[in-house]
Design an enzyme around this catalytic site. Structure first.
Site, PDB file in Angstrom:
ATOM      1  CG  ASP A   1      -6.292   0.238   2.249  1.00  0.00           C
ATOM      2  OD1 ASP A   1      -6.468  -0.814   1.627  1.00  0.00           O
ATOM      3  OD2 ASP A   1      -6.342   1.366   1.733  1.00  0.00           O
TER       4      ASP A   1
ATOM      5  CB  CYS B   1      44.879  18.558  -4.214  1.00  0.00           C
ATOM      6  SG  CYS B   1      45.513  18.808  -5.876  1.00  0.00           S
TER       7      CYS B   1
ATOM      8  CG  HIS C   1      -1.965   1.060   1.190  1.00  0.00           C
ATOM      9  ND1 HIS C   1      -1.750   2.358   1.584  1.00  0.00           N
ATOM     10  CD2 HIS C   1      -3.255   1.006   0.775  1.00  0.00           C
ATOM     11  CE1 HIS C   1      -2.861   3.059   1.419  1.00  0.00           C
ATOM     12  NE2 HIS C   1      -3.787   2.262   0.933  1.00  0.00           N
TER      13      HIS C   1
END
Length: 923
Positions: A164, A728, A128
């Protein structure tokens, strides 16, 4: 005993699935969702003893039925299970014959009688699309959006005789994004995760571990959402409520309003975060304020003054148009077809007839959807046309916008003639008078050759680190924008001009792009200084200059990528020829950092393009502007649409989606090690896409007492302070031999005091601002940690007292191996100095290698034998001897250990974007 052993071995060799408890299942449902659940359950070793689905529609079987029939699974197609409340006898007998132990209802639109639901040993479970009991009923997913829920999800529950209301077995939830539609929620979460959950639920039952959690009595059942008359828009509400109503009804049944006497349905709603753009007013019945037809869609106003936009409109006759074309929708004249176009129209008529098998004759007035076609048929139509009409690429949305055959042929012909394409690139610039020039900066996403707003109109500020002011607002890409960019790149590779282009022509375009970068280098360097804080003179030489060199270098490689022939054992009396081919991978993703915005783009994208791939690039969120200017230049260079796509935005949204995207075949990333690990994991889980990672560093620089000290001081400072330390390969830790340590430190501090800190556009500036505020704050915390641990702060460690994000160049000494400063990268202008004993070469090497990083390293000594010995022992991807920061486009660059793997630059970089195919023929 031997037989038992082989059986046990066989059990292990077929996978873990077959060692678990398994059930006989009846699958009751339909659709692709049902098909996927069916296939996964069989793969897990469960036996599907019967599939119960819906009858064929217009002669076409449901996907679940097709899959089951192909496998030889018994398939039953009942139009109904009961009449007047009683189970049909023939249906009940057919169901009972399969002997199921559990009923699995993954997507079921029929009412199943309780004597069927309760008959199996384990009963029945149902999927569901709601977090029960929040919403119940068939339209729960719609109401999740209409009511503005922040969480969505699904439940797998045990069936009972209520609506449900049975006990819950398991639930899964996700966040609802501001502009999610029913389709978006379903495709992103409810469909893929729902399939996994259904399979998990069945296994829990098989293992006797499935819970039964009673639902509370509260919880609403919503009916009537499928009725068109219930979907009319009530205008006297806030914009968010209007948006929720429209997106909650998209695509079925469609929220609507009356415009000029007819019902007009709205699709593709998104909230706007900025003020309403200029447009032509459009009166809408019931709305207090007219809408605005703008170049991007129809802007609507809530009673709170906030706005939303819808992309598409559909009229009562079923025709859909872009909302931006409302006032020009009826102006298109009918074009006469040439002989070649008539042939294409006949091919398309055959395709329509194959899909609409229930229609005897396809006429100009035949409506695709009113004749029974579904959304699945749209995909089939688009794909068949591409296959049978010379690669003609249509978008699904174009089918919805020309549903009648005659209109559809007109659209196709105009596309063939290129009439649907803009004659030239349209760019909305942000212009600034700065650095004695006018710089023009695009700020939108660049997708499929066009600058466009982000799908939902979201933007963010990009900030000038020199003074903290906002440069402009930049498009903030959503998941939908990423998907569009990937689709564009994939199509350009698979069916576009780029995929058919010869290698030399690719090289010509790349040379042209390099020329354009050089022509615009002053403007690009200025933008780089504004957006990243790079010193202008350095930006000219390195940020832009090396980018130009990189594209020229890889342009030369385009027609030199070669395979090889391989001698193999011959299959006599025949002979064999075996050879390899180097082929591009496909659509690639590139994610770059903020320290060298354009240069990092060039390092990765040039190799990617030279290899023949297409790409989607995400620049760093804080430095997007040179990447977007680059996109403009690619159009001027003549790159076909879709080859290069630029999507500014966040790493958590756009970057993560790229790493997870199933159509991306390679991802190149430069950034932190922690994010690199997450990307690598996502790439593996998604589709095992190829990855190259250039990650963090803590590069050691060893300075021996026999060095040329002037040079060592000068280059040691460059190794740390180059580009404000946002580098870096910056030397993260200097090891200085004891006998020269104090003099080295003294001379470094003297040189720092001579450095001019200031506006990066000032030609005399040595040291500009840090890239962004958060990074500056992190650097200051880094210095505080060093002082607290007992390192000696010799100089700096503070923010410069002026506007912007400036930091003093900093020097620490007495840094011991266990300290935070010795282990962690600062990525800023902070020199970390440790002394080592005279002559202790192996000792200092051990200390230098005592890190999980291995990007770069360096050594200063006049003794060449010592230098070579140290270079052999250092664990790093690059070793500099008596120099530093000397990178070249022809020299491969990349790290080892947790600094990543893969190479940028040089011939080796091409291999990151190529695959090897082995071909063997017999003659």
């Amino acid at each position: 005993m031997l037989w038992r052993g082989s059986q046990a071995l066989r059990g292990f060799s077929t996978g873990q699935a077959y060692l678990k408890n398994k059930l006989n299942l009846a699958l009751i449902g339909q659709s692709l969702f049902g098909q996927e659940v069916y296939s996964r359950l069989r793969k897990e070793g469960h036996r599907v003893v019967g599939v119960f689905t819906v009858p064929d529609s217009n002669g076409k079987a449901d996907p679940l039925a097709l899959a089951a029939e192909k496998d030889g699974t018994p398939v039953f197609k009942f139009p109904r299970w009961r009449v007047k409340g009683k189970t049909i006898k023939e249906v009940a007998e057919a169901y009972q014959s399969v002997g199921a132990e559990l009923n699995v209802l993954p997507f079921c639109t029929q009412f199943i009688p309780m004597d069927v639901i309760d008959r199996p040993k384990h009963g029945s479970i149902i999927y569901h699309p709601s977090l029960l009991p929040r919403h119940r009923g068939a339209s729960a997913i719609n109401w999740t959006l209409i009511t503005g829920d922040k969480k969505a999800g699904f439940s797998v529950f045990w069936a009972d005789d209520g609506l449900d209301t049975g006990p819950i077995l398991l639930q899964r939830s996700c966040d609802v994004e501001p502009n999610d539609t029913v389709d978006a929620l379903y495709n992103r979460f409810l469909f893929p995760e729902g399939i996994k959950a259904m399979v998990e639920a069945v296994q829990l039952i098989a293992d006797g571990k499935a819970p039964r959690i009673p639902q509370p009595e509260e919880g609403a059942t919503y009916e009537g959402i499928q009725k068109k008359e219930n979907a009319e828009i009530s205008w006297d509400q806030p914009a968010e409520v209007l948006h929720n109503w429209i997106r909650g009804h998209d695509k079925v049944p469609g929220a609507w309003a009356e415009i000029n006497g007819q019902m007009v349905t709205f699709y593709g709603s998104s909230l706007l975060s900025s003020s309403a753009p200029a447009g032509e007013p459009l009166e809408i019945k019931g709305a207090k304020k007219p809408g605005l037809v703008t170049k991007n869609g129809l802007v609507l106003f809530g009673n709170d003054g906030n706005t939303l936009m819808v992309r598409n409109l559909q009229f009562e006759d079923g025709k859909m148009i872009p909302a931006s074309q409302y006032f020009s929708a009826g102006e298109t004249s009918v074009v006469e077809l040439t002989a070649e176009e008539v042939k294409v129209a006949e091919i398309i008529k055959v395709i329509w007839a194959g899909i609409l098998s229930n229609v005897s004759v396809i006429e100009d007035s035949t409506d695709f959807f009113k004749s029974g076609a579904s959304s699945m048929d749209v995909v089939r139509l688009v794909e068949e046309i591409r296959q049978k009409c010379g690669g003609l690429q249509l978008q699904n949305e174009e089918v919805y916008m020309a549903t009648k055959f005659g209109d559809f042929i007109q659209k196709v012909v105009r596309k063939l003639r290129g009439e649907d394409q803009e004659a030239e690139l349209v760019v909305d610039y942000v212009s600034k008078e700065v650095n004695d020039m006018t710089v023009k900066m695009p700020y939108q996403c660049f997708i499929n050759g066009q600058f466009v707003d982000a799908e939902y109109g979201e933007t963010y500020d990009t900030v000038n680190p020199t003074d903290g002011s906002t440069i402009c607002r930049v498009a903030y890409a959503s998941l939908a924008d990423v998907d569009k960019a990937v689709t564009a790149a994939k199509d350009a590779f698979e069916s576009g001009e780029w995929g058919r282009m010869n290698a030399r022509e690719r090289g010509r375009l790349m040379y042209r792009l390099a020329d354009l970068l050089e022509e615009h280098q002053e403007e690009m360097a200025t933008i780089e200084a504004l957006d990243s804080g790079a010193v202008y003179t350095l930006a000219l030489k390195t940020h832009i200059g090396m980018s130009v060199q990189t594209f020229r270098y890889f342009a030369g490689w385009c027609d030199k990528i070669q395979g090889s022939t391989i001698p193999i054992n011959q299959a006599r009396p025949n002979r064999n020829l075996t050879f390899t081919k180097k082929e591009p991978l496909g659509a690639c993703a590139i994610i770059i950092p903020w320290n060298y915005p354009l240069m990092m783009l060039a390092w990765k994208s040039a190799a990617c393009l030279a290899a023949g791939n297409t790409l989607v690039l995400k620049p760093a969120q804080v430095t997007p502007l040179t990447a977007l200017k680059f996109a403009e230049l690619t159009v001027k260079a003549g790159f076909p649409k879709g080859v290069i796509n630029i999507i500014p935005g966040s790493g958590g949204v756009a970057g993560q989606r790229l790493s997870e995207h199933p159509d991306i075949r390679k991802l190149g990333f430069t950034g932190s090690t922690s994010v690199g690990k997450q990307i690598m994991k996502s790439c593996a889980v998604s589709n095992l896409k190829k990855v190259s990672l250039e990650l963090g560093g803590k590069s050691p620089l060893i300075i021996f007492n026999d060095c040329e000290l002037d040079k060592a001081v000068r280059m040691g400072m460059g190794a740390v302070f180059f580009n404000k330390g946002e580098n870096c390969i910056a030397a993260g830790r200097l090891f200085v031999e004891e006998s020269i340590h104090d003099e080295f430190v003294t001379r470094v501090v003297e040189e720092i005091k001579k450095m001019k800190i200031g506006d990066p556009l000032d030609r005399s500036t040595d040291h500009g601002p840090q890239n962004h505020k958060a990074h500056l704050e992190k650097l200051l915390q880094y210095c505080e940690a060093g002082v607290q641990e007992g390192a000696t702060l010799v100089y700096g460690g503070r923010q410069v007292q002026r506007p912007g994000f400036f930091m003093e160049p900093t020097v620490f000494t007495d840094v011991e191996d266990h300290m935070y400063l010795a282990k962690e990268e600062s990525f800023g202008p902070i020199m970390i100095i440790s002394k080592f004993q005279n002559g202790d070469i192996d000792g200092v090497l051990q200390r230098a290698n005592n890190t999980e990083y291995g990007l770069a390293s360096g050594v200063f000594t006049r003794d060449i034998n010592k230098a070579m010995y140290v270079s052999d022992k250092l664990e790093a991807g690059t070793v500099f001897i008596n120099t530093y920061n000397k990178t070249d486009v022809a020299a491969p660059f990349g790290g080892v250990k947790q600094s990543g793997f893969g190479k940028d630059l040089g011939e080796e970089a091409l291999n990151e974007y190529l695959k090897t195919k082995t071909v063997t023929l017999e003659y």
